[in-house]
Design a protein around this motif. Structure first.
Motif, PDB file in Angstrom:
ATOM      1  N   ALA A 120      57.140  -4.769 -28.998  1.00 50.61           N
ATOM      2  CA  ALA A 120      58.491  -5.325 -29.030  1.00 50.61           C
ATOM      3  C   ALA A 120      59.200  -5.023 -27.714  1.00 50.61           C
ATOM      4  O   ALA A 120      59.256  -3.869 -27.281  1.00 50.61           O
ATOM      5  N   VAL A 121      59.737  -6.041 -27.091  1.00 54.57           N
ATOM      6  CA  VAL A 121      60.474  -5.870 -25.837  1.00 54.57           C
ATOM      7  C   VAL A 121      61.771  -6.673 -25.891  1.00 54.57           C
ATOM      8  O   VAL A 121      61.870  -7.672 -26.589  1.00 54.57           O
ATOM      9  N   LEU A 209      53.246  -1.327 -34.629  1.00 51.75           N
ATOM     10  CA  LEU A 209      54.419  -1.519 -33.776  1.00 51.75           C
ATOM     11  C   LEU A 209      54.271  -0.711 -32.494  1.00 51.75           C
ATOM     12  O   LEU A 209      54.096   0.515 -32.528  1.00 51.75           O
ATOM     13  N   PHE A 210      54.366  -1.396 -31.363  1.00 48.26           N
ATOM     14  CA  PHE A 210      54.330  -0.770 -30.048  1.00 48.26           C
ATOM     15  C   PHE A 210      55.692  -0.971 -29.382  1.00 48.26           C
ATOM     16  O   PHE A 210      56.364  -1.974 -29.613  1.00 48.26           O
ATOM     17  N   GLN A 211      56.076  -0.021 -28.535  1.00 48.75           N
ATOM     18  CA  GLN A 211      57.352  -0.126 -27.837  1.00 48.75           C
ATOM     19  C   GLN A 211      57.232   0.580 -26.498  1.00 48.75           C
ATOM     20  O   GLN A 211      56.455   1.514 -26.341  1.00 48.75           O
ATOM     21  N   ALA A 212      57.988   0.114 -25.498  1.00 47.13           N
ATOM     22  CA  ALA A 212      57.825   0.665 -24.147  1.00 47.13           C
ATOM     23  C   ALA A 212      59.146   0.979 -23.457  1.00 47.13           C
ATOM     24  O   ALA A 212      59.161   1.187 -22.257  1.00 47.13           O
ATOM     25  N   GLY A 213      60.242   1.028 -24.175  1.00 46.34           N
ATOM     26  CA  GLY A 213      61.520   1.302 -23.528  1.00 46.34           C
ATOM     27  C   GLY A 213      61.662   2.764 -23.141  1.00 46.34           C
ATOM     28  O   GLY A 213      61.288   3.652 -23.906  1.00 46.34           O
ATOM     29  N   ALA A 222      62.227   3.372 -30.156  1.00 45.11           N
ATOM     30  CA  ALA A 222      60.810   3.692 -30.302  1.00 45.11           C
ATOM     31  C   ALA A 222      60.607   4.868 -31.249  1.00 45.11           C
ATOM     32  O   ALA A 222      59.717   4.856 -32.098  1.00 45.11           O
ATOM     33  N   ALA A 223      61.432   5.892 -31.102  1.00 43.21           N
ATOM     34  CA  ALA A 223      61.293   7.073 -31.954  1.00 43.21           C
ATOM     35  C   ALA A 223      61.539   6.737 -33.416  1.00 43.21           C
ATOM     36  O   ALA A 223      60.937   7.330 -34.313  1.00 43.21           O
ATOM     37  N   ARG A 224      62.403   5.766 -33.662  1.00 44.16           N
ATOM     38  CA  ARG A 224      62.741   5.381 -35.031  1.00 44.16           C
ATOM     39  C   ARG A 224      61.700   4.475 -35.656  1.00 44.16           C
ATOM     40  O   ARG A 224      61.458   4.530 -36.871  1.00 44.16           O
ATOM     41  N   ASP A 227      54.839   2.863 -33.779  1.00 50.15           N
ATOM     42  CA  ASP A 227      53.597   3.592 -33.991  1.00 50.15           C
ATOM     43  C   ASP A 227      53.064   4.135 -32.671  1.00 50.15           C
ATOM     44  O   ASP A 227      52.506   5.231 -32.618  1.00 50.15           O
ATOM     45  N   VAL A 228      53.216   3.346 -31.606  1.00 48.76           N
ATOM     46  CA  VAL A 228      52.709   3.708 -30.282  1.00 48.76           C
ATOM     47  C   VAL A 228      53.791   3.422 -29.253  1.00 48.76           C
ATOM     48  O   VAL A 228      54.447   2.374 -29.294  1.00 48.76           O
ATOM     49  N   VAL A 229      53.959   4.363 -28.323  1.00 47.32           N
ATOM     50  CA  VAL A 229      54.933   4.205 -27.248  1.00 47.32           C
ATOM     51  C   VAL A 229      54.190   4.160 -25.926  1.00 47.32           C
ATOM     52  O   VAL A 229      53.503   5.113 -25.551  1.00 47.32           O
ATOM     53  N   PHE A 230      54.294   3.036 -25.224  1.00 44.28           N
ATOM     54  CA  PHE A 230      53.794   2.939 -23.857  1.00 44.28           C
ATOM     55  C   PHE A 230      54.835   3.529 -22.913  1.00 44.28           C
ATOM     56  O   PHE A 230      56.045   3.394 -23.138  1.00 44.28           O
ATOM     57  N   THR A 231      54.376   4.148 -21.824  1.00 39.11           N
ATOM     58  CA  THR A 231      55.313   4.694 -20.850  1.00 39.11           C
ATOM     59  C   THR A 231      54.690   4.682 -19.463  1.00 39.11           C
ATOM     60  O   THR A 231      53.461   4.785 -19.326  1.00 39.11           O
TER      61      THR A 231
END
Length: 437
Positions: A120-121, A209-213, A222-224, A227-231
């Protein structure tokens, strides 16, 4: 560790990939290329491959392939060529609607038997606004408020059929239990969605669910939910801080931090020897020249390209406040921290920044050493590999890096489960009926 690998910019993360590689320039729209990538990644037991989404080639113009094929359609193509590999794509919350996107990713998750993920972006590229007839790009605050609501609606739609809702009892004539299929009746600031989805929940409960913010708003979302956080992290200390912060935020939202995985990006340029790896990188740089990478760096950090003088220190004093920057805060922060802490010239930063991610040029043993250090320090649960050139970079990862990691006991020998969320370790195996959180 978890390993995913990114299919970026058409023919590789490096902008010179299309010039340096063998094969036709049109390969980035070739179904054979994506079939080869998918099957290669699955043969190496990678957890997933990931597609970004460019939406428009306004920045690149006709200078290089931009990789703007619809990534969800690519996931469908790759699902047909694989059986275990996770398949993840970006889709923007700025220029889609929740019901349509929940239906599309839910459909993909059924057709892949539970191997789909959504990154999600909130679109930050102003050039995209011109393609959708919406006027100017919404500001950062509104993009993230919309994104938070969008994600909540998506999850509610995926949960609108409870486990066991589909009965299919021909003797009694009961197709589905009405008490286990729910309207969501969402009425929010941005969206009004009745629900439910027109089909049962998917084999893994819902798509991963992936997130990269990396801005405060992005981290909290992302914390809420993720499942996976890109950074993007160039320095070990920064990566440790980021993962610790994300885990603390997840716990504050009542989540088990171990059910959220943090994957920093690494751009590997591999060779059997260090000299061979350096030669591969040199060839990519030489065929491209400095100009395109300088322009990309200027966009990443938000300074005029004419202010970037190659053999002078990076002009930190020209970097404005994050609140006034329309691009990715995470990319910019990581690059600026690298430039400041290592006192780099612009040329030195270009040699190190990997298009925005931590770049490692060397042997699989050298890269494995770095990965082991980051894992041991608490900087990562795995890595998202930003493949330099397609498809050869995927073959290098699978043929050289994966065996080295497996020999050290750092990477699995085979897939343990059928679904992506199980293989990622973000849900208990075979216990997928509960809440999407």
């Amino acid at each position: 560790m978890i390993l995913s690998a990114a299919v970026m910019h058409g023919l590789g993360m490096h902008q010179g990939a299309w010039l340096a590689r063998e094969g036709d320039a049109s390969d980035y729209v070739s179904p054979e290329l994506f079939t080869e990538i998918a099957r290669t990644a699955e043969s190496g037991k990678l957890h997933a491959i990931f597609f970004a989404d460019g939406l428009t080639n306004a920045e690149q113009g006709t200078s290089l392939p931009c990789g703007a094929l619809d990534p969800t359609i690519l996931l469908a193509h790759m699902a047909a060529a694989t059986t275990r590999l996770g398949l993840v794509s970006t889709a923007t919350t700025t220029y889609n609607t929740p019901y349509e996107l929940a239906r599309r990713f839910g459909s993909l998750d059924h057709l892949s038997r539970g191997r789909i993920g959504w990154n999600a972006v909130a679109t930050f590229n102003p050039a995209a606004a011109a393609q959708f007839g919406t006027g100017e790009l919404p500001d950062h605050e509104n993009r993230y408020k919309r994104m938070n609501e969008f994600v909540d609606v998506m999850v509610a739609l995926w949960d609108s059929w409870e486990e066991g809702a589909l009965v299919g009892d021909k003797a009694s004539g009961v197709f589905a239990r009405a008490d286990l299929v729910h309207e969501i009746n969402h009425n929010g600031e941005y969206y009004s969605v009745k629900g439910p989805l027109p089909f049962p929940r998917s084999p893994q409960g819902r798509p991963a669910l992936f997130q990269a913010g990396s801005s405060p708003d992005g981290r909290d979302l992302a914390a809420r939910t993720a499942d996976v956080v890109f950074t993007a992290q160039h320095l070990l200390d920064g990566a440790v801080e980021f993962r610790a912060d994300m885990r603390a935020r997840a716990a504050a939202h009542g989540r088990d931090p171990d059910r959220m995985k943090v994957l920093p990006g690494i751009l590997p340029v591999l060779g059997a020897t260090e000299a061979a790896a350096q030669e591969r990188r040199r060839h990519l740089d030489d065929v491209l020249g400095t100009g395109p990478e300088l322009l990309k760096l200027a966009r990443r950090v938000g300074v005029p390209v004419e202010a970037l003088e190659l053999d002078k220190p990076f002009p930190v004093h020209l970097v404005g406040p994050d609140a006034e920057f329309s691009g990715s805060v995470g990319f910019r922060s990581s690059l600026i921290n690298l430039a400041v802490q290592e006192n780099l010239t612009v040329r030195g930063l270009l040699a190190r920044y990997g298009g925005g991610h931590h770049q490692v040029v060397g042997t699989p043993e050298q890269l494995a050493d770095i990965m082991a250090t980051w894992i041991a320090a608490g900087a990562a649960d795995g890595f998202n590999l930003m493949v330099d050139m397609l498809p050869s970079g995927f073959h290098d990862v699978v043929d050289m890096l994966v065996p080295e990691l497996q020999a050290r006991g750092m990477f699995h020998l085979d897939y343990e489960h059928a679904t992506l969320r199980e293989n990622l370790g973000v849900v208990p195996a075979r216990q997928l009926a509960g809440s999407a959180a």
